[in-house]
Design a protein around this motif. Structure first.
Motif, short mmCIF file in Angstrom:
data_model
loop_
_atom_site.label_atom_id
_atom_site.label_comp_id
_atom_site.label_asym_id
_atom_site.label_seq_id
_atom_site.Cartn_x
_atom_site.Cartn_y
_atom_site.Cartn_z
N VAL A 281 0.85 -1.21 0.00
CA VAL A 281 0.00 0.00 0.00
C VAL A 281 0.88 1.25 0.00
O VAL A 281 0.63 2.20 -0.75
N VAL A 282 1.92 1.23 0.84
CA VAL A 282 2.82 2.40 0.91
C VAL A 282 3.46 2.65 -0.46
O VAL A 282 3.56 3.79 -0.92
N ALA A 283 3.86 1.56 -1.11
CA ALA A 283 4.46 1.72 -2.44
C ALA A 283 3.43 2.25 -3.44
O ALA A 283 3.74 3.09 -4.29
N ALA A 284 2.21 1.76 -3.32
CA ALA A 284 1.16 2.20 -4.25
C ALA A 284 0.81 3.67 -4.03
O ALA A 284 0.47 4.39 -4.98
N VAL A 285 0.88 4.12 -2.79
CA VAL A 285 0.67 5.55 -2.53
C VAL A 285 1.71 6.35 -3.30
O VAL A 285 1.37 7.34 -3.97
N ASP A 286 2.94 5.92 -3.21
CA ASP A 286 4.00 6.65 -3.92
C ASP A 286 3.75 6.65 -5.43
O ASP A 286 3.96 7.67 -6.10
N ASP A 287 3.28 5.53 -5.95
CA ASP A 287 2.97 5.47 -7.39
C ASP A 287 1.89 6.48 -7.76
O ASP A 287 2.00 7.21 -8.74
N HIS A 288 0.80 6.48 -6.97
CA HIS A 288 -0.29 7.42 -7.27
C HIS A 288 0.19 8.86 -7.19
O HIS A 288 -0.23 9.71 -7.99
N LEU A 292 -0.82 12.43 -9.43
CA LEU A 292 -1.95 13.20 -8.91
C LEU A 292 -1.71 14.70 -9.05
O LEU A 292 -0.64 15.19 -8.68
N PRO A 293 -2.69 15.44 -9.54
CA PRO A 293 -2.51 16.89 -9.65
C PRO A 293 -2.23 17.56 -8.30
O PRO A 293 -1.43 18.46 -8.22
N ARG A 294 -2.90 17.10 -7.25
CA ARG A 294 -2.70 17.74 -5.95
C ARG A 294 -1.62 17.00 -5.16
O ARG A 294 -1.73 16.86 -3.94
N THR A 295 -0.58 16.59 -5.84
CA THR A 295 0.40 15.72 -5.20
C THR A 295 1.12 16.37 -4.02
O THR A 295 1.40 15.73 -3.02
N SER A 296 1.38 17.68 -4.09
CA SER A 296 2.16 18.27 -3.00
C SER A 296 1.35 18.30 -1.71
O SER A 296 1.87 18.01 -0.63
#
Lengths: 431, 431
Positions: A281-288, A292-296
């Motif tokens: 899940v942690v890795a998938a968060v990083d992938d998303h 993502l436009p609101r990544t920051s």
């Protein structure tokens, strides 16, 4: 990296309690500024509204008028994509249907002593809905705040919204139309709260003010509380996801990010019984986050406020959930209903693998205005009851007063309240 | 003399509105003192409680213990007159029965799209009841605050009460026993509020604090709000009596005084359609005042805050009542139910000539903790719902998410919340 806790760690309890009590919000102390604005609106009415709007929103409502006109709303609705308007209408219909089921019933009974007792519900007369301007202007929030008031039977449903540089938000006006608001005013900030609480030449006062706003709006609402009712002051959003290893990590990751993207102070927490799944899940968060436009915003929330909690067994999850009393709770497990039955404190629960929290933000039907910061221990999401109030009734005749009055006289005398006692005694020919 | 208004007077509207908006309360600004005490209790726990109790209540709880023991309660109960104990038990039984009828029911439905939606109620885990010391220690208020919590299913029901000079109030302890409180602590003031909100070595924290108190207690409750729930801060008591000329003036006069005797800032208002009857009531008030023990308080309230309003017809009364939104409303008229049906804003309504308000203070069954200062426009008396909270539930499967998800995606994209949109889209195989 998000905080990582393991229930097997010797310091788990202490670190978990730290998480429970962590403060994420630092509300600016703007009470004095808000008070000065409120006082000015109370004293000068429309003139004050116009002055503040010129200063803060950089346009002159003396030219446009303070009211947003039907023609302006018509034009806004026409500019919104038909698909979006239809989505708003579907959402409104579903929100309305769910809230209609919440309408309470009063009662009237005659008890064994012949005393007739009742409880009845009536709607508040007039409610003001604050809608923020700028990026925090969410049409879905217009629906979520306004529709319960309409369902409750509130007659005047008044919206105030700042329109920076005089620019109207088409989506917000369309939502206002769909939600059936009865008055719209182009004014925001503490001055709008003052107008709703005290009234001005143009805007009649309301009885209760709801809706989110910035620190000035929150401070103004706190200060007019008592004169009018207010809703609770919401903090940053939260999600807690309880997930077993049978989930797609990418699904769980994006659910966590759907709250994280709201605000850097938002909080997303994963509880799972599988360390390898947690890693995925942690890795998938990083992938998303890459796309993502609101990544920051989302990344700051996840890395600073996020947490992954590993338990030996998901049987241990309900107790942790209740301590955290999350605003949003997803149970992405095989038997979500069984787990939900063991949980007491949460604003809203999303059951199963196909109920991402976001569906509740828009179209499921329940309200998305929910208790944050552990207040689900003692408070509820917005609902129809927030726009109604109860009146109790008592009817006695001579016989029923004779049956219960003597005990009241005894207690009034014990409390030293002789007029209380006498008001019953005179009717029982005791004096 | 009380204020006297006649609806036929040319300046009636202005003078009536002045009455509507008159401020009777001057709450001392003791927020800084309360904050210092709260911070100290949060930091030092029991040691701070003991220090403040030594200073303000003039005894040493390090000797007695902070907890009031079962043996002390037993002894208090034994000292109370059996008639008084029986009256408390009758009151408790009737209050319990009325509040049991308020227990709400949740629901769960599957809608046309296959989405399963629910709403459920759960009790708050732990509630603290503040009980004032000295002359404002009313055993009836212990019942009215504690019994709804018990009916709601609150497990920990904690009472704090100051015991000046270490002296226990037998009536209050007996009421606590009858109301089924689960913990009693001999501590009061802002320090007691701090103990309930933050917890100490002895006193575990609660989730919500209710009950009346002095200015320090009120200020402390305001400050801990958010960390815990609080009830509304009550103002001075009020009664509005609508009476026709067929009443005994002495009955109506003592009803007015039954609120006036609470507090010099209390307010009693008579609305009638008969000037001669109004004169007889005013004369009867003066007669009663001669023999009432609390005559100085009641007289000050009546002469400074009281009002007599003459209307052409009692048909005009409901509109005036709604403007005043009184805490207590007596309808001493021939057809009280018909008039009550025309009134929207009142905390509690007493119907007919044999329902003096005082019967509701003790034994009728409805709560006597009611909204004051016109807040009945938007709030309710205390009830079972104040000790419960709602959680909503949403369950989707792949098919129902496919039915409603696309609209949510549309709205999330319109709001610029892409993670929200994506959390649904991934489940619909859209990305």
């Amino acid at each position: 990296m998000p905080l990582r806790l393991d229930i097997r760690d010797p310091d788990f309890v202490a670190r978990f309690e730290e998480l429970v009590h962590s403060k994420r919000e630092t509300e600016a102390d703007v009470g004095d500024v808000a008070k000065a604005i409120l006082d000015d609106v109370a004293a000068r009415g429309d003139a004050a509204l116009i002055d503040y709007t010129r200063r803060f929103d950089r346009f002159d409502p003396a030219e446009t008028g303070l009211a947003i006109t039907d023609a302006e709303i018509d034009a806004a609705v026409a500019r919104v994509a038909p698909e979006t308007r239809k989505a708003l209408e579907l959402a409104a219909e579903r929100i309305g249907a769910f809230h209609a089921r919440q309408m309470p019933e009063g009662f009237e009974v005659v008890d064994g002593e012949g005393v007739r007792l009742g409880l009845r519900w009536t709607a508040i007369d007039a409610v003001g809905l604050y809608v923020p301007g700028g990026t925090a202007a969410y049409p879905s929030s217009v629906l979520m705040n306004a529709i319960p008031a309409r369902v409750a039977g509130v007659q005047r449903r008044v919206m105030v919204v700042p329109t920076p540089d005089g620019v109207l938000n088409d989506l917000v006006l369309t939502a206002a139309r769909v939600a059936g608001l009865t008055e719209l005013w182009r004014v925001g900030g503490a001055q709008a709260v003052g107008a709703l609480a005290y009234g001005t030449e143009s805007i009649r006062p309301v009885d209760k003010i709801v809706g989110p706003g910035n620190a000035y709006v929150a401070a103004a609402k706190r200060q007019v509380f008592g004169r009018v009712g207010i809703d609770s002051i919401a903090g940053p959003s939260e999600i807690l996801v309880v997930a077993d290893a049978d989930n797609d990590p990418a699904w769980i990751a994006i659910d966590l990010l759907s709250q994280a993207e709201h605000d850097a102070a938002a909080q997303a927490i994963l509880v799972t019984d599988d360390a390898a799944f947690a890693d995925r899940v942690v890795a998938a968060v990083d992938d998303h986050l890459v796309t993502l436009p609101r990544t920051s915003i989302a990344a700051e929330s996840w890395h600073r406020q996020g947490a992954v909690i590993l338990v030996r067994s998901l049987d241990e999850a309900p107790a942790l959930v209740d301590r955290l009393a999350p605003e949003h709770l997803e149970l992405a497990v095989a038997e979500p209903d069984a787990m939900a039955a063991r949980i007491r404190h949460a604003g809203a629960i999303f059951l199963g693998r196909f109920a991402p929290e976001a569906v509740g933000d828009y179209v499921a039907g329940p309200n998305h205005v929910l208790p944050t910061a552990r207040t689900a221990r003692f408070s509820s999401g917005l609902g129809v009851l927030d726009f109604l109030k109860r009146t109790t009734t008592v009817a006695c005749d001579a016989a029923s007063l004779a049956a219960i009055g003597p005990a009241a006289i005894t207690l009034a005398e014990a409390e030293g309240l002789d007029a209380h006692a006498r008001s019953i005694a005179v009717r029982l020919n005791r004096r």
